[in-house]
Design a protein around this motif. Structure first.
Motif, PDB file in Angstrom:
ATOM      1  N   GLN A  46       0.844  -1.189   0.000  1.00  0.00           N
ATOM      2  CA  GLN A  46       0.000   0.000   0.000  1.00  0.00           C
ATOM      3  C   GLN A  46       0.882   1.242   0.000  1.00  0.00           C
ATOM      4  OE1 GLN A  46      -2.942   0.135   3.092  1.00  0.00           O
ATOM      5  NE2 GLN A  46      -3.426   2.287   2.754  1.00  0.00           N
ATOM      6  N   ILE A  47       0.679   2.132  -0.978  1.00  0.00           N
ATOM      7  CA  ILE A  47       1.464   3.354  -1.125  1.00  0.00           C
ATOM      8  C   ILE A  47       0.489   4.523  -1.166  1.00  0.00           C
ATOM      9  CG2 ILE A  47       3.092   4.603  -2.587  1.00  0.00           C
ATOM     10  CD1 ILE A  47       4.004   1.867  -3.657  1.00  0.00           C
ATOM     11  N   SER A  48       0.675   5.513  -0.272  1.00  0.00           N
ATOM     12  CA  SER A  48      -0.282   6.616  -0.209  1.00  0.00           C
ATOM     13  C   SER A  48       0.410   7.905   0.216  1.00  0.00           C
ATOM     14  CB  SER A  48      -1.424   6.279   0.776  1.00  0.00           C
ATOM     15  OG  SER A  48      -0.934   6.102   2.086  1.00  0.00           O
ATOM     16  N   ARG A  49      -0.176   9.031  -0.229  1.00  0.00           N
ATOM     17  CA  ARG A  49       0.246  10.384   0.156  1.00  0.00           C
ATOM     18  C   ARG A  49       1.736  10.617  -0.087  1.00  0.00           C
ATOM     19  NH1 ARG A  49      -1.084  10.461   6.017  1.00  0.00           N
ATOM     20  NH2 ARG A  49       0.185  12.345   5.931  1.00  0.00           N
ATOM     21  N   MET A  50       2.218  10.146  -1.209  1.00  0.00           N
ATOM     22  CA  MET A  50       3.614  10.403  -1.589  1.00  0.00           C
ATOM     23  C   MET A  50       3.593  11.433  -2.709  1.00  0.00           C
ATOM     24  SD  MET A  50       5.537   6.741  -1.151  1.00  0.00           S
ATOM     25  CE  MET A  50       7.065   7.547  -1.601  1.00  0.00           C
ATOM     26  N   ASN A  51       3.465  12.692  -2.317  1.00  0.00           N
ATOM     27  CA  ASN A  51       3.256  13.770  -3.280  1.00  0.00           C
ATOM     28  C   ASN A  51       4.504  14.127  -4.065  1.00  0.00           C
ATOM     29  OD1 ASN A  51       0.612  13.890  -2.422  1.00  0.00           O
ATOM     30  ND2 ASN A  51       1.011  15.504  -0.921  1.00  0.00           N
TER      31      ASN A  51
ATOM     32  N   CYS B 238      -7.801   8.624  -5.900  1.00  0.00           N
ATOM     33  CA  CYS B 238      -7.349  10.017  -5.796  1.00  0.00           C
ATOM     34  C   CYS B 238      -5.951  10.202  -6.374  1.00  0.00           C
ATOM     35  CB  CYS B 238      -7.401  10.491  -4.343  1.00  0.00           C
ATOM     36  SG  CYS B 238      -9.053  10.473  -3.633  1.00  0.00           S
ATOM     37  N   CYS B 239      -5.816   9.860  -7.636  1.00  0.00           N
ATOM     38  CA  CYS B 239      -4.592  10.140  -8.391  1.00  0.00           C
ATOM     39  C   CYS B 239      -5.001  11.047  -9.544  1.00  0.00           C
ATOM     40  CB  CYS B 239      -3.955   8.847  -8.906  1.00  0.00           C
ATOM     41  SG  CYS B 239      -3.614   7.625  -7.619  1.00  0.00           S
ATOM     42  N   PRO B 240      -5.218  12.344  -9.283  1.00  0.00           N
ATOM     43  CA  PRO B 240      -5.898  13.219 -10.247  1.00  0.00           C
ATOM     44  C   PRO B 240      -5.103  13.517 -11.506  1.00  0.00           C
ATOM     45  CG  PRO B 240      -5.111  14.483  -8.348  1.00  0.00           C
ATOM     46  CD  PRO B 240      -4.910  13.040  -8.013  1.00  0.00           C
TER      47      PRO B 240
ATOM     48  N   SER C 260       9.847  -9.020 -10.595  1.00  0.00           N
ATOM     49  CA  SER C 260       8.540  -8.536 -11.016  1.00  0.00           C
ATOM     50  C   SER C 260       7.443  -8.960 -10.053  1.00  0.00           C
ATOM     51  CB  SER C 260       8.227  -9.062 -12.426  1.00  0.00           C
ATOM     52  OG  SER C 260       7.018  -8.517 -12.898  1.00  0.00           O
ATOM     53  N   PHE C 261       7.617  -8.609  -8.787  1.00  0.00           N
ATOM     54  CA  PHE C 261       6.570  -8.857  -7.804  1.00  0.00           C
ATOM     55  C   PHE C 261       6.003 -10.276  -7.923  1.00  0.00           C
ATOM     56  CE2 PHE C 261       6.553  -4.228  -8.287  1.00  0.00           C
ATOM     57  CZ  PHE C 261       6.585  -3.818  -6.961  1.00  0.00           C
ATOM     58  N   GLN C 262       6.853 -11.237  -7.667  1.00  0.00           N
ATOM     59  CA  GLN C 262       6.494 -12.631  -7.907  1.00  0.00           C
ATOM     60  C   GLN C 262       5.313 -13.108  -7.056  1.00  0.00           C
ATOM     61  OE1 GLN C 262      10.007 -15.038  -7.431  1.00  0.00           O
ATOM     62  NE2 GLN C 262      11.280 -13.671  -8.671  1.00  0.00           N
ATOM     63  N   SER C 263       5.146 -12.521  -5.847  1.00  0.00           N
ATOM     64  CA  SER C 263       4.091 -13.007  -4.941  1.00  0.00           C
ATOM     65  C   SER C 263       3.002 -11.984  -4.683  1.00  0.00           C
ATOM     66  CB  SER C 263       4.707 -13.418  -3.594  1.00  0.00           C
ATOM     67  OG  SER C 263       5.706 -14.405  -3.767  1.00  0.00           O
ATOM     68  N   LEU C 264       3.109 -10.777  -5.224  1.00  0.00           N
ATOM     69  CA  LEU C 264       2.189  -9.702  -4.870  1.00  0.00           C
ATOM     70  C   LEU C 264       0.750 -10.032  -5.269  1.00  0.00           C
ATOM     71  CD1 LEU C 264       2.362  -6.896  -3.542  1.00  0.00           C
ATOM     72  CD2 LEU C 264       2.277  -5.914  -5.843  1.00  0.00           C
ATOM     73  N   GLU C 265      -0.173  -9.876  -4.286  1.00  0.00           N
ATOM     74  CA  GLU C 265      -1.584 -10.159  -4.515  1.00  0.00           C
ATOM     75  C   GLU C 265      -2.459  -8.910  -4.421  1.00  0.00           C
ATOM     76  OE1 GLU C 265      -2.785 -13.170  -1.794  1.00  0.00           O
ATOM     77  OE2 GLU C 265      -1.436 -14.703  -2.612  1.00  0.00           O
ATOM     78  N   THR C 266      -2.046  -7.934  -3.598  1.00  0.00           N
ATOM     79  CA  THR C 266      -2.826  -6.718  -3.437  1.00  0.00           C
ATOM     80  C   THR C 266      -1.920  -5.511  -3.588  1.00  0.00           C
ATOM     81  OG1 THR C 266      -4.405  -7.778  -1.927  1.00  0.00           O
ATOM     82  CG2 THR C 266      -4.272  -5.383  -1.864  1.00  0.00           C
ATOM     83  N   LEU C 267      -2.294  -4.575  -4.465  1.00  0.00           N
ATOM     84  CA  LEU C 267      -1.528  -3.353  -4.700  1.00  0.00           C
ATOM     85  C   LEU C 267      -2.476  -2.163  -4.630  1.00  0.00           C
ATOM     86  CD1 LEU C 267       1.007  -1.778  -5.513  1.00  0.00           C
ATOM     87  CD2 LEU C 267       0.498  -2.339  -7.909  1.00  0.00           C
ATOM     88  N   SER C 268      -2.135  -1.180  -3.801  1.00  0.00           N
ATOM     89  CA  SER C 268      -3.007  -0.024  -3.614  1.00  0.00           C
ATOM     90  C   SER C 268      -2.206   1.264  -3.698  1.00  0.00           C
ATOM     91  CB  SER C 268      -3.702  -0.115  -2.239  1.00  0.00           C
ATOM     92  OG  SER C 268      -4.409   1.064  -1.948  1.00  0.00           O
ATOM     93  N   PHE C 269      -2.678   2.214  -4.507  1.00  0.00           N
ATOM     94  CA  PHE C 269      -2.152   3.574  -4.569  1.00  0.00           C
ATOM     95  C   PHE C 269      -3.269   4.524  -4.155  1.00  0.00           C
ATOM     96  CE2 PHE C 269       0.524   1.381  -7.699  1.00  0.00           C
ATOM     97  CZ  PHE C 269       1.790   1.800  -7.330  1.00  0.00           C
ATOM     98  N   GLU C 270      -2.968   5.469  -3.251  1.00  0.00           N
ATOM     99  CA  GLU C 270      -4.012   6.358  -2.764  1.00  0.00           C
ATOM    100  C   GLU C 270      -3.436   7.743  -2.473  1.00  0.00           C
ATOM    101  OE1 GLU C 270      -7.384   6.467   0.809  1.00  0.00           O
ATOM    102  OE2 GLU C 270      -6.351   4.606   0.291  1.00  0.00           O
ATOM    103  N   ASP C 271      -4.189   8.776  -2.862  1.00  0.00           N
ATOM    104  CA  ASP C 271      -3.804  10.167  -2.608  1.00  0.00           C
ATOM    105  C   ASP C 271      -2.411  10.482  -3.134  1.00  0.00           C
ATOM    106  OD1 ASP C 271      -6.204  10.877  -1.304  1.00  0.00           O
ATOM    107  OD2 ASP C 271      -5.492   9.981   0.559  1.00  0.00           O
ATOM    108  N   MET C 272      -2.155  10.084  -4.366  1.00  0.00           N
ATOM    109  CA  MET C 272      -0.888  10.398  -5.041  1.00  0.00           C
ATOM    110  C   MET C 272      -1.154  11.615  -5.933  1.00  0.00           C
ATOM    111  SD  MET C 272       1.171   7.884  -4.000  1.00  0.00           S
ATOM    112  CE  MET C 272       2.437   7.555  -5.219  1.00  0.00           C
TER     113      MET C 272
END
Length: 796
Positions: free
Chosen positions: A205-210, A258-260, A224-236
């Motif tokens: 989860q990655i958020s508010r990294m302006n 909210c990645c305008p 290449s994210f061999q095991s990643l199941e959930t990826l979230s970007f928010e307020d970028m």
């Protein structure tokens, strides 16, 4: 609310567990915590008022295994280096105020790399300014570099990190085996670490990294994210491009909120993706996105996006929620969603008229749309279960045609806000909505009449329907002939004059703030079980209503603005079936009618609230309420004693609440010996109360006969001086005693309080607090046996 613990806690040398979770007012821990050498579990999570932890001895707690929260202090406060002495720490650890760490050496001494039992770690710098603490850019990076966790750590969260680059170890699969990672509020970092190399990472989860404007190959690294199941970007807020050519072979959930400014493409091959959420990414432009396994789809303010499911035709799709702002967006979608929102959409008429809505839509919301012409037809899907129309203008073009639609599955229909330019009468039969259970109109301007009916002998008459009409300023009449209602709530309709419910079945009728409303000649529905009337000036219970014949009526509440009410209830006005009666804010009510009350032999609850002129001078006015279990008297300033109301006759009474009775001097002058069922007694804000029972009765008939009393509370009674002669020591069932803001109260008891008492609180009673002082007060010996004592916000 506990603000601090006594220092005596530190003498419990065998104490192993201290749980203070969510003690939100706790602002200080004992200074000698180091003496608790056997303490293994210290839980202070959610103690929001605790700004610092004493530096006296936390490092001496060698046996400590669980420490949920660690606050790095300033100057003389607790240093992060104290963690070096806690090798057995395990589970989850939240370290806050990382901004106070100014020494690289102190961070190194924390020895995080050797804490092999730790599963979860949160490092939080806090996004607020710090007084007197300065971290230079290089120092910040070096500090975080020295906090390398043990490879056994599974979850890591870095929050509000002010550095410009992340530590060298973040993204290194040789030292990290993380399963979950959160980067939040690290606004000075312009690039992401190579997280694709973390071979065990499943949740990111990655958020508010302006500071991030572009995400590219550095994010993936050499893997290449061999095991990643959930990826979230928010307020970028400044993120513009995602230069991603790599696949996410096991990604199941992708969320982007909210990645305008994001205009770049998403990963094109998401073959395992089951859930896709895109909220407020209006610039996102995608020509193609292949999602073979998609099951849940939510898209709101998403720009343009073309989805493809090769040879699958979205058969697996179970849940979908999409918002469109123009008709062209609808045409891009390969399948209709289950939940559709149409917002500020031009040419909404053509969308509603066309067959494109004839699909499996269950929930449709139309809001902030303006209709410019009449609709020829409304082509809503027959699968529709919920329809909401909010803040739309010129609804005279939509509503007449809408109420001609046959929607056999519709259960909820709501119209919130909106304007009808020309006054309109709405009329419909439940034949067209046979499954409707909830119908609400709120704030609709221009609606003049509402008529809801059923066909004679139609099976829809068996359905249970709830109606809520609120704040319709132009509404004059409502007719509900012959329908069955579970509830009907009508409020704040200033021009409503007529409510006709002839031959209807209504269980609960609530009428509020309808000053012009009058009942029709037939009165109220015969099966009514609950009637609430508030601030309806013209509605005063009368014999003509036939309430006395309503054997199903169990609750009646009369509230406000009945200026002619001086005597209530009149004889034979109310039915014997009534179990709850509330008399509230009747400004001119002067007395209760003894004859009108004596037939209410089934009454269980009686509330008399804010009746400033009410006097209890007619004798034992409540003495016939032999079944009464709860009595609440609030805001009756003329009440001087409960003897006037016949309190001594209420042998079934279990709960007695007295509030805001400014002339009350004592509860009774004939004793409370008959209240053998009373379990709760609470008295609040009675400024003239000096004694609970009259002085001459205290020795013989005080409170000691309340053999069932479990809770006694007295609050905001500044003239109360003593409870010594009220016999608290004889209340053998008492479990909780709560005394607050009785500033003249100085005596509680003359003997040991009963062993049944498990909780005592004394607050804002300076004289009594002194007498109950730990081990020193004159009355401490009478209360020392109570398991939980709070004196002046301190727990003993």
């Amino acid at each position: 609310m506990i603000q601090k613990l006594p220092e005596s806690v530190c003498y419990l040398c065998n104490l192993q567990t201290m749980i203070l979770r969510r003690c939100s007012c706790l602002n200080e821990l004992p200074s000698r915590m180091g003496k608790l050498i056997n303490l293994r579990h210290l839980d202070i999570f959610g103690c929001d008022s605790l700004k610092e932890m004493s530096n006296h001895g936390i490092g001496q707690l060698k046996s400590l295994q669980r420490l949920t929260y660690f606050i790095v202090g300033q100057k003389s406060g607790l240093k992060i280096g104290e963690l070096r002495e806690l090798p057995e720490i395990r589970g989850a650890l939240y370290i806050s105020n990382m901004k106070n760490v100014v020494s690289v050496n102190d961070a190194l001494q924390a020895n995080m790399k050797d804490k092999s039992y730790l599963d979860e770690l949160i490092l939080d710098w806090d996004d607020r300014c710090t007084d007197g603490v300065i971290q230079s850019g290089s120092t910040i990076h070096d500090i975080l570099n020295k906090l390398l966790p043990h490879p056994n750590l599974k979850q890591l969260s870095i929050r509000n990190y002010p550095g410009v680059r992340f530590p060298n170890w973040l993204g290194n699969p040789l030292v990290l085996n993380l399963v979950s990672l959160e980067l939040r509020g690290c606004g000075n970092c312009s690039t992401l670490p190579p997280l694709g190399q973390l071979t065990h990472l499943k949740y990111l989860q990655i958020s508010r990294m302006n500071g991030v404007e572009c995400v590219g190959s550095e994010f993936h690294g050499n893997a290449s994210f061999q095991s990643l199941e959930t990826l979230s970007f928010e307020d970028m807020l400044n993120w513009e491009k995602w230069l991603c050519c790599e696949e996410f072979p096991h990604l199941r959930k992708l969320s982007m909120r909210c990645c305008p400014k994001l205009t770049g493409k998403l990963p094109e091959q998401l073959l395992s993706l089951e859930e896709l959420q895109i909220y407020n990414c209006p610039q996102l432009l995608m020509t193609s996105l292949t999602v073979l396994a998609i099951r849940e789809l939510k898209m709101v303010n998403f720009g343009k996006l073309q989805l493809q499911m090769v040879a699958c035709d979205f058969i697996a799709l179970q849940t979908s929620e999409i918002e469109i702002l123009d008709v062209s967006q609808w045409k891009q979608l390969p399948v209709a969603p289950h939940q559709l929102s149409i917002r500020k959409c031009d040419y909404v008429e053509s969308l509603l008229e066309e067959e494109i809505l004839q699909s499996n839509i269950y929930d449709l919301k139309i809001y902030d749309c303006s209709f410019s012409r009449s609709l020829h037809i409304v082509g809503l899907p027959t699968t529709l279960r919920s329809l909401s129309i909010s803040q739309c203008s010129k609804l005279e073009f939509l509503l007449p045609e809408l109420f001609r639609c046959h929607l056999p599955a519709l259960q909820r229909l709501r119209i919130f806000g909106g304007v009808i330019d020309d006054s309109l009468s709405l009329s419909f039969s439940l034949d067209i909505f046979p499954e409707l259970t909830h119908f609400a109109i709120n704030g609709l301007k221009g609606l003049r009449k509402l008529f809801i009916s059923i066909s004679e002998g139609d099976p829809t008459s068996l359905c249970v329907l709830g109606i809520h009409i609120q704040e319709c300023p132009n509404l004059e009449s409502i007719e509900l002939p012959g329908i069955k209602l579970e509830y009907c709530w009508i409020s704040s309709c200033s021009k409503l004059r007529s409510l006709a419910a002839m031959h209807s079945s209504i269980q609960e009728l609530c009428l509020w703030d309808c000053p012009e409303l009058l009942f029709q000649r037939e009165g109220v529905p015969s099966n009514l079980s609950e009637l609430v009337i508030g601030n309806c000036n013209q509605l005063m219970p009368q014999m003509e209503w036939g309430l006395q014949r309503l054997t199903s009526l169990t609750r009646l509440r009369m509230e406000g603005s009945c200026a002619d009410f001086e005597l209530f209830p009149k004889e034979c006005l109310l039915p014997y079936s009534l179990t709850c009666l509330e008399i509230v804010e009747l400004p001119n009510l002067k007395s209760l009618d003894n004859w009108g009350l004596q037939q209410l032999t089934s009454l269980l609850e009686l509330g008399i609230i804010n009746c400033p002129e009410l006097q209890f001078s007619t004798g034992s006015v409540l003495q016939h309420l032999i079944s009464l279990k709860e009595l609440r008297i609030d805001g009756c300033p003329r009440l001087q004693s409960l003897t006037e109301v016949g309190l001594q006759q209420l042998t079934s009474l279990e709960r007695l609440y007295i509030h805001n009775c400014h002339e009350l001097q004592y509860l009774t002058e004939v004793g409370l010996q008959h209240l053998t069922s009373l379990e709760t007694l609470y008295i609040n804000n009675c400024p003239k109360l000096q004694h609970l029972t009259k002085q001459r009765l205290q020795d013989s008939r005080g409170l000691q006969h309340l053999i069932s009393l479990k809770y006694l509370g007295v609050e905001n009674c500044p003239m109360l001086q003593s409870l010594k002669k009220d016999g608290l020591q004889h209340l053998t069932s008492l479990k909780a005693l709560d005394i607050r803001n009785c500033r003249k109260l100085k005596c509680l008891t003359k003997e040991k309080l009963p062993d049944s008492l498990s909780y005592l609180i004394v607050r804002e009673c300076p004289l009594l607090e002194k007498r109950c002082q730990f081990e020193k007060g004159e009355e401490w010996c009478f209360i020392a046996h109570i398991p939980e004592i709070v004196i002046k916000h301190v727990l003993f």
